[in-house]
Design an enzyme around this catalytic site. Structure first.
Site, mmCIF file in Angstrom:
data_model
loop_
_atom_site.group_PDB
_atom_site.id
_atom_site.type_symbol
_atom_site.label_atom_id
_atom_site.label_comp_id
_atom_site.label_asym_id
_atom_site.label_seq_id
_atom_site.Cartn_x
_atom_site.Cartn_y
_atom_site.Cartn_z
ATOM 1 N N LYS A 22 63.895 -2.002 -60.553
ATOM 2 C CA LYS A 22 64.890 -1.313 -59.709
ATOM 3 C C LYS A 22 64.568 -1.515 -58.236
ATOM 4 O O LYS A 22 65.431 -1.824 -57.433
ATOM 5 C CB LYS A 22 64.867 0.181 -60.006
ATOM 6 C CG LYS A 22 65.619 1.032 -58.985
ATOM 7 C CD LYS A 22 65.588 2.514 -59.271
ATOM 8 C CE LYS A 22 64.379 3.216 -58.758
ATOM 9 N NZ LYS A 22 64.356 3.583 -57.342
ATOM 10 N N ASN A 23 63.284 -1.389 -57.883
ATOM 11 C CA ASN A 23 62.909 -1.420 -56.467
ATOM 12 C C ASN A 23 62.801 -2.830 -55.905
ATOM 13 O O ASN A 23 62.524 -3.003 -54.716
ATOM 14 C CB ASN A 23 61.615 -0.640 -56.255
ATOM 15 C CG ASN A 23 61.845 0.853 -56.434
ATOM 16 O OD1 ASN A 23 62.997 1.305 -56.530
ATOM 17 N ND2 ASN A 23 60.780 1.623 -56.519
ATOM 18 N N ARG A 123 61.218 11.895 -45.869
ATOM 19 C CA ARG A 123 61.656 10.492 -45.962
ATOM 20 C C ARG A 123 62.303 9.982 -44.667
ATOM 21 O O ARG A 123 63.434 9.524 -44.650
ATOM 22 C CB ARG A 123 62.626 10.304 -47.130
ATOM 23 C CG ARG A 123 62.208 10.868 -48.463
ATOM 24 C CD ARG A 123 61.091 10.141 -49.141
ATOM 25 N NE ARG A 123 61.365 8.771 -49.507
ATOM 26 C CZ ARG A 123 61.904 8.382 -50.671
ATOM 27 N NH1 ARG A 123 62.287 9.277 -51.534
ATOM 28 N NH2 ARG A 123 62.107 7.100 -50.935
ATOM 29 N N ASP A 307 54.558 6.040 -57.429
ATOM 30 C CA ASP A 307 55.613 6.122 -58.442
ATOM 31 C C ASP A 307 55.059 6.262 -59.850
ATOM 32 O O ASP A 307 55.828 6.419 -60.796
ATOM 33 C CB ASP A 307 56.528 4.890 -58.386
ATOM 34 C CG ASP A 307 57.383 4.902 -57.146
ATOM 35 O OD1 ASP A 307 58.033 3.885 -56.851
ATOM 36 O OD2 ASP A 307 57.381 5.929 -56.438
ATOM 37 N N ARG A 400 68.525 7.141 -63.114
ATOM 38 C CA ARG A 400 68.573 6.313 -61.891
ATOM 39 C C ARG A 400 67.611 5.132 -62.006
ATOM 40 O O ARG A 400 67.811 4.104 -61.375
ATOM 41 C CB ARG A 400 68.177 7.161 -60.676
ATOM 42 C CG ARG A 400 69.153 8.276 -60.362
ATOM 43 C CD ARG A 400 68.817 8.940 -59.076
ATOM 44 N NE ARG A 400 68.643 7.950 -58.011
ATOM 45 C CZ ARG A 400 68.236 8.259 -56.790
ATOM 46 N NH1 ARG A 400 67.931 9.510 -56.506
ATOM 47 N NH2 ARG A 400 68.113 7.337 -55.872
HETATM 48 C C1 EPZ Z 1 60.002 2.868 -51.663
HETATM 49 O O1 EPZ Z 1 60.522 3.975 -50.935
HETATM 50 C C2 EPZ Z 1 60.435 3.069 -53.120
HETATM 51 N N1 EPZ Z 1 61.890 3.041 -53.204
HETATM 52 C C3 EPZ Z 1 59.899 4.397 -53.633
HETATM 53 O O2 EPZ Z 1 60.249 4.488 -55.011
HETATM 54 C C4 EPZ Z 1 58.371 4.380 -53.524
HETATM 55 O O3 EPZ Z 1 57.867 5.638 -53.938
HETATM 56 C C5 EPZ Z 1 57.961 4.099 -52.064
HETATM 57 O O4 EPZ Z 1 58.566 2.862 -51.623
HETATM 58 C C6 EPZ Z 1 56.449 3.975 -51.910
HETATM 59 O O5 EPZ Z 1 55.967 2.948 -52.731
HETATM 60 C C7 EPZ Z 1 62.523 1.850 -53.239
HETATM 61 O O6 EPZ Z 1 61.901 0.798 -53.186
HETATM 62 C C8 EPZ Z 1 64.015 1.895 -53.385
HETATM 63 P P1 EPZ Z 1 58.070 4.028 -47.777
HETATM 64 P P2 EPZ Z 1 60.462 3.958 -49.305
HETATM 65 O O7 EPZ Z 1 58.944 3.635 -46.645
HETATM 66 O O8 EPZ Z 1 60.758 2.594 -48.834
HETATM 67 C C9 EPZ Z 1 56.919 7.402 -44.660
HETATM 68 C C10 EPZ Z 1 61.096 5.497 -56.941
HETATM 69 O O9 EPZ Z 1 60.726 6.475 -57.595
HETATM 70 N N2 EPZ Z 1 57.871 6.708 -43.776
HETATM 71 O O10 EPZ Z 1 56.947 3.129 -48.177
HETATM 72 O O11 EPZ Z 1 61.301 5.067 -48.820
HETATM 73 C C11 EPZ Z 1 57.650 8.141 -45.797
HETATM 74 O O12 EPZ Z 1 58.059 9.419 -45.376
HETATM 75 C C12 EPZ Z 1 61.108 5.557 -55.429
HETATM 76 O O13 EPZ Z 1 61.463 4.401 -57.442
HETATM 77 C C13 EPZ Z 1 57.981 7.130 -42.451
HETATM 78 O O14 EPZ Z 1 57.315 8.056 -42.008
HETATM 79 O O15 EPZ Z 1 58.933 4.300 -49.079
HETATM 80 C C14 EPZ Z 1 56.626 8.219 -46.880
HETATM 81 O O16 EPZ Z 1 55.772 9.318 -46.654
HETATM 82 C C15 EPZ Z 1 60.694 6.932 -54.914
HETATM 83 N N3 EPZ Z 1 58.867 6.496 -41.635
HETATM 84 C C16 EPZ Z 1 55.823 6.929 -46.709
HETATM 85 O O17 EPZ Z 1 56.103 6.457 -45.372
HETATM 86 C C17 EPZ Z 1 59.641 5.444 -42.072
HETATM 87 O O18 EPZ Z 1 60.430 4.893 -41.269
HETATM 88 C C18 EPZ Z 1 56.210 5.845 -47.713
HETATM 89 O O19 EPZ Z 1 57.536 5.523 -47.473
HETATM 90 C C19 EPZ Z 1 59.505 5.035 -43.418
HETATM 91 C C20 EPZ Z 1 58.621 5.669 -44.256
#
Ligand code: EPZ
Length: 421
Positions: A22-23, A123, A307, A400
């Site tokens: 999915k991701n 997020r 995850d 999802r």
């Molecule tokens: C991706 O989310 C995945 N989603 C998530 O999977 C996964 O948990 C996550 O990466 C971490 O591996 C998809 O790929 C669609 P991040 P993403 O940006 O991109 C902070 C699932 O269950 N952050 O790496 O949103 C954020 O708040 C989902 O399949 C900022 O502060 O994750 C978080 O604490 C859930 N500012 C951390 O970084 C930003 O601009 C990780 O977020 C972006 C992120």
């Protein structure tokens, strides 16, 4: 709202086919915005989030057509006639933010609803926006929307991430592919889904080096062309079903599962007493003897993935001994803990850490509430192991990210059924 009714205590055995990730599929679909030619994606999983991303692309004017009868091949392409990603779609799926970089890179503008928070955290998307500003875009926020313009196109630059954000890496990698000049992205996320996206962009004519490392160098090109790209197998689905074999004391063969993408999950499961053998084009997983409690922390890849945290917590609830689990990625990702405690687990949450005192005698079935995608699978795992009946409510969360989970589990001996209404 659908729910699952599970009667636990039955060891699972049989084969489960792992679908496309999915991701990986979501950013790859967004990459279809980068060219008017057709991007053909194969091994596309059939998930609610994929349907949502398809709706989003179609309202941008881009055609998203099944190219095979099974619906697992999508052909994406065409002119962009609308550069707005509306709130009513974005609020359903935060990954909608991944159209921002491609829209600005291809058309010079985008108006994307700010994704709100969700059950696992605030997020924010500040890293996505700062990166685009560094590439010359003007970003304003109004009425809950991100308005981004780059009338003269994006310019290559060097961007150092304070944190290896998966989404920000994907958005800025796609934007850089069509920027003018060289972009260096440093301290990027290295998840296999990022590598899959980069490989697809290269097939589309992008010039990217450092793929798989924490530093990507992109020489922008004027235009990208179409390509055909197979989506990698879903490592989180693989890990989730590996836990199903372990928690029920059964043995499952996970077709298409890849040990190299499971990294820290495989090491952690082995430490807990789970055997994983790569054979016959997949992974055979079985519990060796008892399960023992282990400590782990969630980290960016190649560390233990957030995850998989809920699934491992469920497993540790029935292990011998205690486990310390620290969630370093999201600030509020223990929603499954109180639900597991309703089933007799002994979990104490202290801020970013949780202590699980395992109960080898097992859990007892109860009605529980899913709070997010991965938490819902953790509750299903607990139900598969528990004595008695467990009802997991709000399985729309699970739909999802897991394709027909109840059918895959029932085919391996689980007493599980979807109850509608
Ligand atoms: C991706 O989310 C995945 N989603 C998530 O999977 C996964 O948990 C996550 O990466 C971490 O591996 C998809 O790929 C669609 P991040 P993403 O940006 O991109 C902070 C699932 O269950 N952050 O790496 O949103 C954020 O708040 C989902 O399949 C900022 O502060 O994750 C978080 O604490 C859930 N500012 C951390 O970084 C930003 O601009 C990780 O977020 C972006 C992120």
């Amino acid at each position: 709202m659908d729910r699952f009714r599970i009667r636990g205590g039955r060891p699972l055995s049989g084969d489960i086919t792992i679908g496309g990730a999915k991701n990986a599929a979501l950013p790859l679909m967004a990459a279809g915005l980068l060219t008017a030619e057709r991007l053909v994606l194969t091994n596309v999983p059939k998930l609610a989030d994929i349907v949502t991303m398809r709706l989003l692309l179609e309202q941008h004017g881009v055609a998203v057509e099944p190219a095979t009868n099974d619906g697992r091949t999508l052909s994406i392409g065409g002119p962009i006639t609308n550069t707005e990603a509306p709130y009513d779609i974005v609020r359903k799926m935060r990954a909608s933010i991944l159209v921002l970089g491609p829209l600005v890179a291809r058309t010079g503008e985008a108006r994307v609803s700010l994704p709100g928070g969700c059950n696992i955290g605030a997020r924010p998307v500040d890293l996505h926006l700062k990166g685009l500003e560094q590439m010359g875009a003007t970003i304003t926020l109004d009425g809950g929307y991100i308005a981004a313009t780059a009338p003269h196109g994006l310019k290559g630059t060097t961007i150092v991430f304070p944190f290896p954000s998966v989404g920000a890496t994907e958005n800025l990698l796609m934007a850089a592919a069509l920027a003018d000049g060289q972009t260096v992205l440093a301290n990027v996320a290295r998840e296999p889904e990022i590598t899959d996206l980069a490989d697809c962009l290269v097939a589309m004519g992008a010039r990217i080096t450092g793929i798989g490392s924490d530093r990507l160098t992109i020489e922008g090109v004027k235009a990208l062309h179409g390509a055909t790209h197979p989506i990698i197998a879903d490592r989180i689905e693989t890990g989730s079903y590996a836990c199903a074999a372990a928690i029920t004391g059964g043995a499952l063969h996970l077709r298409n599962g890849r040990l190299d993408h499971l990294g820290a999950v495989a090491r952690t499961l082995r430490e807990a007493g789970v055997e994983m053998i790569e054979e016959n084009g997949g992974l055979t997983v079985r519990r060796l003897n008892g399960l023992h409690g282990i400590d782990f922390i969630t980290e960016p890849y190649p560390g233990f993935p957030t995850d998989m945290q809920a699934q491992l917590m469920a497993l540790m609830c029935v292990a011998e001994g205690a486990s310390m689990i620290t969630e370093n990625i999201f600030e509020d990702r223990f929603g499954h803990a109180p639900e597991l405690n309703r089933m007799g687990a002994n979990i104490k949450v202290h801020g970013a850490s949780a202590i699980v005192r395992g109960k080898p005698g097992g859990l007892s079935g109860a009605p529980v509430m899913a709070s997010d995608l991965r938490a819902s699978f953790g509750l299903v795992l607990a139900g598969l192991s528990a004595q008695g009946t467990t009802t997991v409510n709000r399985v729309y969360h699970l739909d999802r990210g897991y394709e027909t989970a109840e059918l895959k589990l029932a085919a391996c001996g689980a007493d599980i059924e979807r109850v509608g209404g």
